[in-house]
Enzyme design. Structure first.
Site, PDB file in Angstrom:
ATOM      1  N   THR A   1       0.817  -1.210   0.000  1.00  0.00           N
ATOM      2  CA  THR A   1       0.000   0.000   0.000  1.00  0.00           C
ATOM      3  C   THR A   1       0.853   1.262   0.000  1.00  0.00           C
ATOM      4  O   THR A   1       1.982   1.248   0.488  1.00  0.00           O
ATOM      5  CB  THR A   1      -0.988   0.021   1.191  1.00  0.00           C
ATOM      6  N   ARG A   2       0.267   2.336  -0.582  1.00  0.00           N
ATOM      7  CA  ARG A   2       0.911   3.651  -0.513  1.00  0.00           C
ATOM      8  C   ARG A   2      -0.083   4.665   0.019  1.00  0.00           C
ATOM      9  O   ARG A   2       0.087   5.854  -0.114  1.00  0.00           O
ATOM     10  CB  ARG A   2       1.437   4.090  -1.885  1.00  0.00           C
TER      11      ARG A   2
ATOM     12  N   HIS B   1      -7.872   1.915   6.015  1.00  0.00           N
ATOM     13  CA  HIS B   1      -9.096   2.073   6.789  1.00  0.00           C
ATOM     14  C   HIS B   1      -9.723   0.695   6.992  1.00  0.00           C
ATOM     15  O   HIS B   1      -9.095  -0.315   6.703  1.00  0.00           O
ATOM     16  CB  HIS B   1     -10.037   3.034   6.061  1.00  0.00           C
TER      17      HIS B   1
ATOM     18  N   HIS C   1      -9.633  -1.922   4.166  1.00  0.00           N
ATOM     19  CA  HIS C   1      -8.343  -2.595   3.942  1.00  0.00           C
ATOM     20  C   HIS C   1      -8.102  -3.663   5.003  1.00  0.00           C
ATOM     21  O   HIS C   1      -7.555  -4.717   4.730  1.00  0.00           O
ATOM     22  CB  HIS C   1      -7.203  -1.577   3.969  1.00  0.00           C
TER      23      HIS C   1
ATOM     24  N   ASP D   1      -6.522  -1.996 -10.313  1.00  0.00           N
ATOM     25  CA  ASP D   1      -5.609  -0.929 -10.737  1.00  0.00           C
ATOM     26  C   ASP D   1      -4.364  -0.852  -9.839  1.00  0.00           C
ATOM     27  O   ASP D   1      -3.952   0.218  -9.413  1.00  0.00           O
ATOM     28  CB  ASP D   1      -6.338   0.425 -10.754  1.00  0.00           C
TER      29      ASP D   1
ATOM     30  N   GLU E   1       9.345  48.176   7.126  1.00  0.00           N
ATOM     31  CA  GLU E   1      10.535  48.729   7.789  1.00  0.00           C
ATOM     32  C   GLU E   1      11.156  47.760   8.788  1.00  0.00           C
ATOM     33  O   GLU E   1      12.374  47.710   8.934  1.00  0.00           O
ATOM     34  CB  GLU E   1      10.195  50.068   8.450  1.00  0.00           C
TER      35      GLU E   1
ATOM     36  N   ILE F   1       6.397  47.018   0.291  1.00  0.00           N
ATOM     37  CA  ILE F   1       5.879  47.697  -0.895  1.00  0.00           C
ATOM     38  C   ILE F   1       5.634  46.662  -1.998  1.00  0.00           C
ATOM     39  O   ILE F   1       4.631  46.684  -2.668  1.00  0.00           O
ATOM     40  CB  ILE F   1       6.874  48.775  -1.378  1.00  0.00           C
TER      41      ILE F   1
ATOM     42  N   ARG G   1       5.721  61.716   7.503  1.00  0.00           N
ATOM     43  CA  ARG G   1       7.158  61.502   7.774  1.00  0.00           C
ATOM     44  C   ARG G   1       8.034  62.323   6.833  1.00  0.00           C
ATOM     45  O   ARG G   1       9.248  62.355   6.995  1.00  0.00           O
ATOM     46  CB  ARG G   1       7.503  60.013   7.618  1.00  0.00           C
TER      47      ARG G   1
END
Ligand code: PPS
Length: 573
Positions: free
Chosen positions: A198-199, A203, A206, A293, A434, A477, A515
């Protein structure tokens, strides 16, 4: 006694060469060395420990041709997958690769000497033939793509001498070599073992499938998941192994053992099923489950299956007599709610109600935190999956503000931070332009290259924090589209990314600048000042556009909160 290995002898090169360890290690230090890739390391580990018996090295041209064309090694023995060491033309000349040469194969992770290869031959494979014969030829097949895009142009064949085992630091106690698992079976008195490949997480279906297979063959179960390389996008093996460990006590007492296989899968369907069966035979299994498959990569981009659903089962059936491991074909199991049991799909009488949860549905339920019923999986398994797949409300995200200096992005960012902190549930990190310039990018200036570097650094930190579940608010920015796009791509590997364009008009930014920074820039005291003498590229696809001339900070923050809320990110706040 376990099943004899393929070809009759377990080619455990580690055990074979152990008596010569000191001599081989000393020689390995003196030879030209090749650093192996992750996939090559997986192959090497299974050659060295006998998982690929009867191979004693990487395939030479004769073996390779036989395997590609007719599933056979030069000896005539069945083998379905080319196991090759690919190298570039430069490597061939750098290392002096030619028949008779000896080179050291090293681990790229720790520079450890793993094996010495005596070169048999260096050859140029017919990649088109390999792609067609072994994988079916579809250019979208992951192994075909790998062949063309990643694998180098030449293969080096030759036998190996083992110098050192690969080092692993995860789940070490579950990593059995073929010899070790055979000894373990002997100790348990098991002579009939059904292996399950399995990969994916396992659950109840299985568990039912493997228990049925074991009972009907009077055998025990080896849960034998792949922890090397699987299909991109699969659930990581750390999570999966915790799932398998959680599932194990649900088997009838003593029925099953869990062992990890460091295989690099090719997703080669029928060819891969034969290969998998040989590998399990080498690990002492007498039976092997081949499902629907088996080892298939699913569908291509046109929605066409790479392989037919039973191609793998037909392939192993064809070689049944030679394989020497009994293949147990298995149908999908499905749940029958009226009788509270599982049954193979092909054995369900007409009219009987069935229930199923697809992989997609399972992922959706994990994402939303919705219930996963006990008929589908065990609570302890679901708990492990939930830890690795937190619901949206616990996933990290990044909001990147972009706009002119003094566009109001700092005020919005601060107000958003406070609002998210008030709601709780996540750690919130704030990166103002900043601050970042002080803490992360103090040596950078404002030419394009430096600005891009600055954004790349912010993106890197944001992506790591996003990965660990934080909310990241950044307000540079960020005047360039490409850098913003790169940031999105990096963060989106781990969580959501929202680009908010603070599109306050330049005149307004300048007019309200307390500023006096714009005035300085206009006076020529600041070079490359965005909006004055440096460009700002308007974002092509922002997630939100706001404007501090027309909107209050409060209403903008509200808009952002609604956006996050609509994506389910604030659900449980
Ligand atoms: N040449 C030039 N151009 C633009 N901005 C300048 C420049 N020199 C200094 N500053 C002040 O540096 C603050 C941070 O800039 P950023 O790091 O956000 O710029 S960037 O995203 O890397 O382009 C930015 O502050 P905020 O406007 O508060 O973000 C500027 O006030």
């Amino acid at each position: 006694m376990s099943n004899p290995p393929h070809g009759g002898v377990l080619k455990d090169l580690i055990a074979r060469d152990l008596p010569r360890h000191a001599e081989l290690e000393a020689e390995a230090e003196t030879l030209p060395a090749l650093l192996l890739s992750e996939r090559q390391l997986c192959d090497l580990e299974l050659i060295l420990n006998g998982g690929f018996s009867p191979l004693e090295g990487f395939m030479n041209q004769e073996d390779y041709n036989g395997v590609v064309k007719e599933n056979r090694l030069a000896s005539g023995l069945l083998f379905s997958m080319p196991i090759t060491l690919d190298v570039s033309e430069e490597t061939i000349s750098e290392l002096g690769l030619k028949a008779g040469a000896r080179i050291t194969l090293r681990d790229f992770r720790d520079d450890r000497n793993l094996a010495i290869l005596t070169v048999d031959d260096v050859y140029k494979p017919d990649k088109a033939l390999e792609a067609k014969e072994v994988f079916g030829g579809d250019e979208e097949h992951p192994a075909v793509k790998f062949l063309y895009e990643t694998a180098k142009e030449y293969y080096v064949g030759g036998k190996l001498e083992a110098v050192n085992k690969l080092q692993h630091y995860d789940f070490v106690d579950l990593r059995y070599s073929p010899a070790e698992i055979r000894t373990h079976f002997d100790k348990l008195g098991w002579s009939r073992v059904v292996a399950f490949q399995t990969r994916n997480p396992m659950h109840r279906a299985h568990r039912e499938l493997t228990v049925r297979a074991a009972r009907s063959h009077h055998a025990n179960v080896l849960i034998h998941p792949v922890v090397g390389l699987t299909k991109p996008g699969d659930i990581d093996h750390f999570t999966r192994v915790r799932v398998y460990k959680a599932l194990l006590p649900r088997y009838p007492n003593g029925m099953a053992v869990l062992g990890l296989l460091p295989l690099a899968m090719r997703m080669g369907g029928p060819r891969e099923a034969i290969w998998h069966a040989i590998i399990r035979k080498n690990h002492g299994a007498t039976h092997f489950i081949v499902g629907r498959d088996h080892a298939g990569p699913g569908k291509n981009s046109k929605g066409v299956d790479f392989y037919g659903p039973y191609d793998a089962q037909y392939a192993v059936e064809k070689y049944r007599d030679e394989l020497g491991i009994e293949v147990v074909p298995f149908q999908m199991m499905t749940y029958l709610p009226d009788s509270d049991e599982y049954a193979p799909v092909d054995q369900i009488p007409k009219g009987v109600r069935t229930l199923n949860i697809s992989g997609t549905e399972l992922r959706a339920r994990l994402r939303s935190g919705r219930e996963i019923p006990e008929w589908f999986s065990y609570p302890e398994v679901v708990k492990v999956l939930r830890e690795s797949h937190p619901p949206r409300s616990q996933q990290g995200f990044t909001v990147l503000f972009t706009g002119y200096p003094n566009s109001g992005k700092d005020q919005i960012a601060r107000a958003l931070q406070v609002t998210l902190n008030q709601q709780g549930g996540r750690s919130v990190s704030l990166f103002l332009g900043e601050n970042i310039r002080h803490e992360l990018s103090s040596e950078l200036g404002y030419n394009r290259e430096d600005r891009d570097k600055n954004i790349a650094r912010i993106a890197f930190v944001a992506s790591e924090l996003t990965r660990s579940g934080a909310a990241v608010i950044a307000a540079p920015i960020a005047p360039f589209e490409k850098a913003r796009q790169n940031a999105r791509e990096l963060v989106e590997k781990y969580g959501d990314f929202y680009l908010v364009h603070v599109a306050t008009p330049l005149e307004y930014c300048e007019k309200t600048d307390k500023r006096g920074i714009y005035a300085k820039a206009r006076a020529g005291e600041i070079e490359n000042f965005t909006g004055v003498n440096d460009p700002y590229e308007t974002p092509a696809k922002p997630d939100l556009v706001v404007d501090c001339e027309k909107q209050s900070v409060r209403s903008i923050v509200h808009q952002i909160i609604l956006l996050l809320e609509s994506q389910g990110l604030l659900d449980r706040f």
